[in-house]
Enzyme design. Structure first.
Site, short mmCIF file in Angstrom:
data_model
loop_
_atom_site.label_atom_id
_atom_site.label_comp_id
_atom_site.label_asym_id
_atom_site.label_seq_id
_atom_site.Cartn_x
_atom_site.Cartn_y
_atom_site.Cartn_z
N HIS A 47 72.09 -48.52 -8.65
CA HIS A 47 72.41 -49.71 -9.43
C HIS A 47 71.14 -50.46 -9.83
CE1 HIS A 47 74.31 -53.87 -9.88
NE2 HIS A 47 75.14 -53.12 -10.58
N ASP A 76 63.80 -74.03 -0.77
CA ASP A 76 62.76 -75.05 -0.64
C ASP A 76 61.65 -74.93 -1.69
OD1 ASP A 76 64.07 -76.11 1.51
OD2 ASP A 76 62.81 -75.15 3.03
N LYS A 136 67.88 -51.88 -11.72
CA LYS A 136 67.51 -52.14 -13.12
C LYS A 136 65.99 -52.31 -13.14
CE LYS A 136 71.60 -54.72 -12.32
NZ LYS A 136 72.58 -53.78 -12.66
N ASP A 149 53.28 -47.17 -17.40
CA ASP A 149 51.87 -46.78 -17.20
C ASP A 149 51.28 -47.29 -15.89
OD1 ASP A 149 51.99 -45.49 -19.61
OD2 ASP A 149 50.78 -46.94 -20.71
#
EC number: 2.7.8.-
Length: 484
Positions: free
Chosen positions: A402, A232, A404, A409
């Site tokens: 898995h 939506d 990513k 900092d």
């Protein structure tokens, strides 16, 4: 006159002319000289097979614009908004003054290389495993009133796949518009019956870049690795988890699947929607980007600043690779990186080594066990040179990590679908969120440090004395890095 000999000689001549034409094209592309020479040698020394490998792996589709979006028009509004935001970055404080100064280069880069528009009224929820992620996605889909847009690399049969299908069919019967894009290679095992059941319920479901052997084998190398859900125009999801049971229950012999996904609300959902609608145009030639109902630009009571970065063979620049490179170079204190596959290419690995040798605390987490043998050994081949430069490398042992994720900092973080490998950088269609928020970045950093408790750090002294057979496997696997 022997017509057979004439035909053979003409065939040989045609092949030689084809090889010479390809070599001429490769030279004019001004690629990395090592790659240029490598492809020339393959084409000359391995007749037939060399040509097959070049067509399959070597053609630069970013250069020849195979995936050009010119059919969509120039989209002057996107160009205008990106130029306007570049000016606002110079004048306006989206963040605190000191934070803004630190991240201006990255924001400007992403506006230039991928028109990645900035959005500031957002909330971001971190989902750290399959149970939390799929539960949240299913709840959002169940509440849909207008439309559901879903784009995934893998949709597989099984518990999760069936639950997804049944829920989408239920919503379609309620009158909700449902559009689904699945990658034709990643979802290779998806039964035709599954697709027909969804179509019969009124769901629009289409494959991305269908592969029909043997005519289109080159397209196997350019896949849609994105994972996007938009409900939506209000709620969006992005991250590393696909709709397959292993992402929920793990893998035998490897363990539970550790992954990172994000639930997003606010203006950033519109950016995810734009990525989906571009891909929808690619698979359907149906333009929805000019319809206001699909670009609502909803704001929420949140102040997380986000850029949605898409990259792939349809863009002029390797946008996500450039984002990773810039994040690493911007670091003053630390860079935390979690990636399941680490085959980054010379530019990225040099930036990591340079940062570490400059005094930045660079930590990389890779899996101890992997779901891919070849990528496992290839990833290991980079470890020694990283350790020698002062990069700290950890192997995650509590299953398969898995995720990513990059955290810099405690100020900027990246979560998305792109691995730190050449395939994600140059060949696949990927999407990441770059998040300019201390709270979100610190939470991701805390999650990273928590994962370290289930990891072991690699000692350079012990690593140098690993078995010789392991070194041979690593070196052989690394030869395939550009193809993995």
């Amino acid at each position: 006159m022997n017509w057979t000999n004439i035909a053979i000689n003409l065939g040989i001549l045609l092949y030689i002319l084809t090889i010479l034409a390809i070599i001429y094209t490769i030279i004019l592309e001004n690629r990395n000289p090592v790659r240029t020479l490598a492809w020339m040698l393959v084409l000359i020394l391995v007749p037939g097979i060399g040509l097959f490998f070049y067509i399959y792996f070597g053609m630069n589709y970013r250069k020849i614009k195979m995936f050009s979006m010119k059919g969509l028009g120039d989209f002057k509004w996107l160009q205008y908004m990106s130029e306007d935001q570049k000016q606002r970055i110079k004048k306006t404080e989206l963040l605190k003054k000191e934070d803004m100064e630190a991240v201006k280069p990255l924001m400007t880069l992403l506006l230039n290389n991928s028109k990645a528009l900035l959005s500031r009224n957002n909330t971001v929820e971190i989902l750290n495993n399959g149970e939390a992620t799929f539960s949240s996605i299913f709840k959002a889909i169940a509440k849909a009133k207008k439309y559901i847009h879903l784009e995934y690399y893998i949709i597989d049969k099984g518990e999760l796949g069936e639950q997804l299908k049944e829920l989408l069919i239920e919503k379609a019967k309620e009158g909700v518009e449902v559009r689904v894009i699945y990658d034709d290679v990643g979802s290779w095992k998806l039964p035709k019956r599954y697709i027909k059941e969804m179509q019969a319920a009124g769901i629009q479901i289409y494959p991305f870049l269908p592969v029909r052997f043997p005519l289109f084998t080159n397209k196997v190398n350019y896949r849609n690795h994105r994972k996007i859900v938009v409900v939506d125009g209000d709620t969006g999801f992005i991250g590393g988890l696909n709709f397959a049971d292993r992402y929920l229950h793990g893998l035998p012999g490897i363990g539970i699947w550790r992954d990172t996904h994000l639930k997003v609300k606010g203006e950033a959902v519109t950016s995810l929607q734009v990525v989906f609608l571009f891909d929808w145009y690619f698979v359907r030639q149906e333009l929805l980007l000019n319809k206001a109902e699909y670009l609502p630009n909803k704001k929420v009571d949140g102040n997380v600043v986000v850029q949605t970065v898409a990259s792939g063979p349809d863009s002029d620049w390797t946008s996500i690779q450039q984002a990773y490179f810039t994040l690493i170079n911007m670091a003053k204190k630390y860079v935390f990186i979690s990636t399941p596959y680490f085959m980054p290419g010379e530019t990225t690995i040099n930036s990591l080594k340079t940062a570490a040798m400059s005094g930045v605390d660079v930590r990389i987490m890779i899996p101890y066990k992997s779901d891919s043998t070849l990528t496992h050994w290839c990833t290991r081949s980079y470890v020694e040179e990283l350790l020698e430069a002062g990069v700290r490398v950890f192997q995650y042992r509590k299953g398969f990590n898995h995720s990513k994720v990059i955290v810099m900092d405690g100020l900027v973080s990246s979560v998305g679908t792109a691995n730190m490998d050449i395939r994600s950088f140059e060949q696949n269609f990927e999407v990441n969120l770059i998040i300019y928020d201390r709270n979100v970045s610190r939470q991701l950093g805390s999650d990273f440090l928590n994962d370290l408790k289930g990891s072991t750090e690699i000692s350079i002294q012990r690593w140098k004395f690993r078995p010789k057979r392991d070194k041979i496997r690593e070196s052989l696997a690394r030869l395939f890095a550009p193809l993995l």
